[in-house]
Design an enzyme around this catalytic site. Structure first.
Site, PDB file in Angstrom:
ATOM      1  N   ASP A  12       0.810  -1.219   0.000  1.00 28.63           N
ATOM      2  CA  ASP A  12       0.000   0.000   0.000  1.00 28.63           C
ATOM      3  C   ASP A  12       0.839   1.263   0.000  1.00 28.63           C
ATOM      4  OD1 ASP A  12      -2.698  -0.648  -0.079  1.00 28.63           O
ATOM      5  OD2 ASP A  12      -2.735  -1.234   2.028  1.00 28.63           O
TER       6      ASP A  12
HETATM    7  C1  BGC Z   1       0.300   1.291   6.275  1.00 24.45           C
HETATM    8  C2  BGC Z   1      -0.027   0.063   5.462  1.00 24.45           C
HETATM    9  C3  BGC Z   1      -1.501  -0.096   5.329  1.00 24.45           C
HETATM   10  C4  BGC Z   1      -2.142   1.199   4.842  1.00 24.45           C
HETATM   11  C5  BGC Z   1      -3.636   1.001   4.823  1.00 24.45           C
HETATM   12  C6  BGC Z   1      -0.410   2.500   5.735  1.00 24.45           C
HETATM   13  O1  BGC Z   1      -0.164   3.608   6.548  1.00 24.45           O
HETATM   14  O2  BGC Z   1       1.683   1.490   6.292  1.00 24.45           O
HETATM   15  O3  BGC Z   1       0.535  -1.078   6.074  1.00 24.45           O
HETATM   16  O4  BGC Z   1      -1.788  -1.111   4.435  1.00 24.45           O
HETATM   17  O5  BGC Z   1      -1.795   2.276   5.671  1.00 24.45           O
HETATM   18  O6  BGC Z   1      -4.382   2.081   4.756  1.00 24.45           O
HETATM   19  C1  NOJ Z   2      -1.680  -3.762   5.476  1.00 27.88           C
HETATM   20  C2  NOJ Z   2      -2.859  -3.844   4.577  1.00 27.88           C
HETATM   21  O1  NOJ Z   2      -3.990  -4.286   5.304  1.00 27.88           O
HETATM   22  C3  NOJ Z   2      -2.597  -4.783   3.416  1.00 27.88           C
HETATM   23  O2  NOJ Z   2      -3.698  -4.764   2.541  1.00 27.88           O
HETATM   24  C4  NOJ Z   2      -1.349  -4.399   2.717  1.00 27.88           C
HETATM   25  O3  NOJ Z   2      -1.103  -5.356   1.698  1.00 27.88           O
HETATM   26  C5  NOJ Z   2      -0.169  -4.348   3.665  1.00 27.88           C
HETATM   27  N1  NOJ Z   2      -0.476  -3.473   4.751  1.00 27.88           N
HETATM   28  C6  NOJ Z   2       1.114  -3.878   2.993  1.00 27.88           C
HETATM   29  O4  NOJ Z   2       1.096  -2.533   2.685  1.00 27.88           O
END
Ligand code: BGC
Ligand code: NOJ
Length: 822
Positions: A494
């Site tokens: 993400d």
């Molecule tokens: C986080 C990710 C997460 C995303 C979801 C980010 O701030 O680092 O792990 O998947 O937010 O909204």
């Molecule tokens: C947490 C999110 O829930 C997931 O969808 C994503 O793949 C990982 N973070 C990595 O960014």
């Protein structure tokens, strides 16, 4: 240092001191009502939606941490007690206890403690088939004199909408309303107008008094650790009117030496039909008194200790049956208890919670993720296949006609969430992954014929198969200059926001797109396509869609070709191309030269196995990314913010996606290693992030030793080895896949159960009992040959089996399977 131990027979984790390095929690509830429950009775509960229908208030980020829960205050007024006041769950008074223990079990928790000869036991759980928490409290006098105890219960109500509850004080401090009737306290804020639900907090015993107004109970400027009413030994019988409604019962208990008394407290959610909201309809208006019929029904059910015990026994039975679907016995107890119990338990929690409510996810932010929910499914489909089926249909209904998807949907409405929108180009492929796992587990091809809406619009409904096709085609039709998939807003990572270019603080990295490059490409999506595509093609073949299968196979080959031509960096797989067409995850880069995701997934998909690049890629991962605590996401960590990369470079080095050990993708490497037959290395990558192996290192790790965490700080971080974001993570599902299907090698395939273990050569063997399509497979694997991979022979009920796929018996019987490795 350890703060407890595993009681394997009881399937419990036993916490032996209350001051764990972080609240160590459990989840209660398996249907519609859920509670978060910490080892000091902290936490909160909600009905179905942690944001919209929250029953009790919880302040994230509070000091001290984890204040707010269901509390029981005790006051000993006998001569030996001298008015001593304490909280037997340790918090909120941090009371000194002569004995303390918290057992987190499957769907229940039990706190036992003792002070000055008064033993306290609290068993908390959410029963099956009812919307409530039960707290079964027993007081036992272990001293040699009579004891007179005042007990005060305490919960603080949330005004339902948890977000509004902690922000909209100009309104909220005026709307709180309650009713009290006997030992029942009703919280009915906003019932007068648009709500038709209330909460009830009740005990099955007469009370001396009650409080429903927080200030009356605590006293001005007091915290939960010094409630005035308790120290006074007398409730105020206060009725909340606005401000902060609470529920507190005052009970007196006289206990002879050796005597025990048990009380059943119930905290429930009740709903009335719109035309039956009020107790007695008054002409021209309502009575203002809530209709208590649903509360009566609920409380009648649990009005005795026996009834509460029966509900707990039913719950125990439910979990026993569920977990008996996959059990493990092995010399390595840590692996056996994680794979056989806790990992699967966590998978059920991610099934229920997605990423909504944990001690890190506030329950107000995110709905159900399209990508997350499909992956979570891999971890629970063998436990609750019928529910997995429904989940798939829910998720698919939020897909757009072009195959893209709402990134999230709300569990209450099941509608796509407009805030997060769409454009995460990996999303569509996870649907294929989830559906393929479902079919391999169940053999239910019928699901493909289910009519499922697109964008929640019935008029746009088509079969689930067409949904899969649109997913597949979306990738095929969204490729960039190198023939690799366009990344869109981001892919699995993400934080790889290649079209975002955000300079404005507070802007969402994931949903802002200031730069529609139309060229940023993801090698990871290509690898996911190469991994899940063959399942799509196979599903087509098996349902007689031969032309479609051939088309799919051609597209998969083209994708693998693109990875080979443009996704290989020399020693490892590239990660992506940015909006300028520059490489990410290449030796040419200053930082972020090598990433875990594309390497793990490409090898999982089998890319580069024939020509040896897969070995090179995983060796590079080991050389550059491996640490004592797991494999970091990339190296070198980004030292400064890169406008063209986005959130990944916003984190300090070593945390989260910027070179943290992002546990979710470690099992991809584990699985990839098994594809290369390297059992020792596969097991090593498995154990490094597995919490049970770090139990004695809890001071550093901080999180619960019985569940996976999303992230462990990487080697660039000052706190290397410290975990965060326990519970709600895709790590749960993928580690279960890696250990059960690829290391222990019991892998559901379209025709049955493929047996293909890949283990350390010194692992002597193990056994797994697995329920599969209506039969029990009692599998014993013998590795006296001391190999890492390879099956020499298999016998089923004493007869030799041809090949390594156990067929579908479906006869309701148990079958003895002996696997000889060699
Ligand atoms: C986080 C990710 C997460 C995303 C979801 C980010 O701030 O680092 O792990 O998947 O937010 O909204
Ligand atoms: C947490 C999110 O829930 C997931 O969808 C994503 O793949 C990982 N973070 C990595 O960014």
């Amino acid at each position: 240092m350890q703060y407890g131990f595993f009681d394997d027979d009881a399937r419990e984790y036993v916490i032996t001191r209350p001051d764990t390095p972080y609240p160590w929690i459990n989840y209660l509830g398996c249907e519609d009502f859920f509670s978060l429950f910490s080892n000091t009775s902290g936490g909160y509960c909600f009905y179905r939606d942690a944001r919209m229908l929250r029953l009790t208030r919880y302040r994230y980020n509070n000091v001290p941490a984890d204040t707010g829960g269901r509390y029981f205050y005790l006051r000993d007024t006998s001569s030996a007690g001298d008015g001593d006041v304490w909280t037997p769950s340790w918090m909120p008074m941090k009371s000194k206890l002569d004995r303390y223990e918290c057992r987190h079990g499957m769907g229940y928790s039990r706190i036992s403690s003792c002070r000055n000869g008064l033993a306290f036991s609290q068993v908390s759980f959410v029963p099956l088939g009812a919307n409530c928490e039960i707290h079964r409290i027993t007081l036992t006098n272990e001293s040699n004199a009579e004891k007179n105890i005042d007990m005060f219960s305490f919960v603080e109500f949330c005004l339902w909408n948890a977000n509004d509850d902690m922000t909209n004080f100009q309104r909220n401090l005026s709307i709180g309303e309650v009713e009290v009737e006997g030992s029942r306290i009703y919280h009915k804020t906003e019932y007068r107008e648009r709500r038709n639900h209330y909460a009830v907090w009740a005990v099955n015993a007469p009370i001396e008094g009650f409080d429903t107004d927080r200030q009356a109970f605590l006293g001005l400027y007091n915290g939960f650790d010094s409630p005035q009413a308790v120290f006074k030994g007398k409730a105020n019988n206060s009725t909340a009117s606005g401000w902060a409604p609470i529920g507190s019962h005052h009970i007196k208990a006289r206990l002879a030496t050796g005597e025990s008394k048990t009380f059943v407290f119930v905290l429930g959610y009740c709903e009335n039909q719109e035309d039956q909201k009020w107790a007695k309809q008054v002409s021209g208006g309502n009575s203002g008194v809530i209709n208590k019929t649903p509360a009566d029904t609920l409380l009648k059910k649990y009005s005795t200790t026996e009834a509460a015990d029966k509900a707990l026994a039913d719950l125990n039975e439910y979990w026993k049956n569920l977990l008996n679907r996959f059990t493990v016995e092995a010399d390595d107890k840590r692996m056996a208890r994680m794979a056989g119990v806790w990992n699967q338990y966590q998978c059920m929690v991610t099934f229920n919670m997605s990423r909504s409510a944990s001690y890190f996810e506030s329950g107000i932010g995110r709905g159900m993720g399209f990508r997350d929910s499909n992956q979570d499914l891999l971890g629970f489909v063998h436990l609750v296949p019928e529910r997995a089926r429904l989940r798939i249909l829910d998720i698919a209904a939020t897909q757009f006609p072009d195959g893209s998807a709402y990134h999230q949907y709300q569990p209450l409405t099941k509608r796509g969430n407009n805030d997060a929108g769409t454009g995460f180009n990996d999303d569509p492929l996870w649907l294929i992954c989830g559906v393929a796992a479902f079919i391999k587990e169940t053999g239910d091809y019928g699901i493909l014929n289910e009519k499922v809406p697109f964008n929640n619009d019935e008029k746009l409904a088509d079969t689930l198969f067409i949904h899969l096709k649109r997913s597949f085609d979306y990738t095929v039709t969204h490729k960039g200059p190198h023939g690799l998939p366009l990344i869109g807003r981001a892919d699995w990572n993400d934080c790889l926001n290649l079209n975002c270019f955000s300079k404005t603080p507070g802007e969402s990295f994931q949903t802002t797109a200031n730069y529609e490059s139309g060229i940023a490409e993801s090698v990871l999506i290509a690898a996911i396509f190469a991994f899940t595509g063959p399942d799509y093609a196979e599903i087509c073949r098996r349902t007689n869609r031969i032309e479609e299968a051939e088309y799919a196979e051609k597209e998969i080959a083209a994708m693998i070709d693109a990875i080979n031509k443009h996704g290989w960096d020399g020693e490892w797989f590239l990660r992506a191309y940015d909006a300028y067409g520059k490489k990410i995850g290449s030796s040419e880069c200053d930082d972020g030269k090598i990433f875990i995701e594309s390497n793990g997934f490409a090898v999982m998909a089998g890319v580069g196995i024939e020509d040896g690049r897969a070995f090179k890629a995983l060796d590079s991962v080991k050389e550059h990314l491996d640490t004592k605590y797991g494999i970091v996401l990339q190296q070198p960590a980004y030292k400064e913010y890169h406008l063209e990369l986005g959130e990944i470079s916003s984190y300090p080095p070593g945390y989260k996606e910027n070179a943290g050990i992002f546990c979710h993708n470690n099992p991809w490497v584990t699985i990839a290693e098994t594809r290369l037959g390297r059992g020792t290395r596969a097991f090593e990558t498995y154990t490094k992030i597995c919490p049970a192996y770090r139990e004695d290192d809890s001071d550093l790790r901080r999180m619960e030793p019985y569940v996976y965490a999303q992230m462990v700080a990487g080697k660039d971080a000052p706190r290397h080895g410290e975990a965060k974001n326990s519970w709600l993570t895709g790590t749960a599902a993928w580690t279960f896949v890696s250990i059960s299907q690829y290391i222990l090698g019991i892998c559901p395939v379209f025709d049955g159960l493929l047996i293909d273990p890949c283990i350390p050569s010194d692992m002597k063997g193990y056994s797994v009992n697995r329920r599969f399509r209506g039969a029990d497979y009692l599998i014993t694997v013998d590795n006296s040959a001391g190999v890492e991979k390879g099956v020499k022979s298999i016998t089923v009920d004493g007869k030799a089996l041809n090949g390594t796929v156990l067929p579908v018996y479906g006869d309701g019987k148990a079958h003895e399977i002996i696997v000889m490795m060699g």
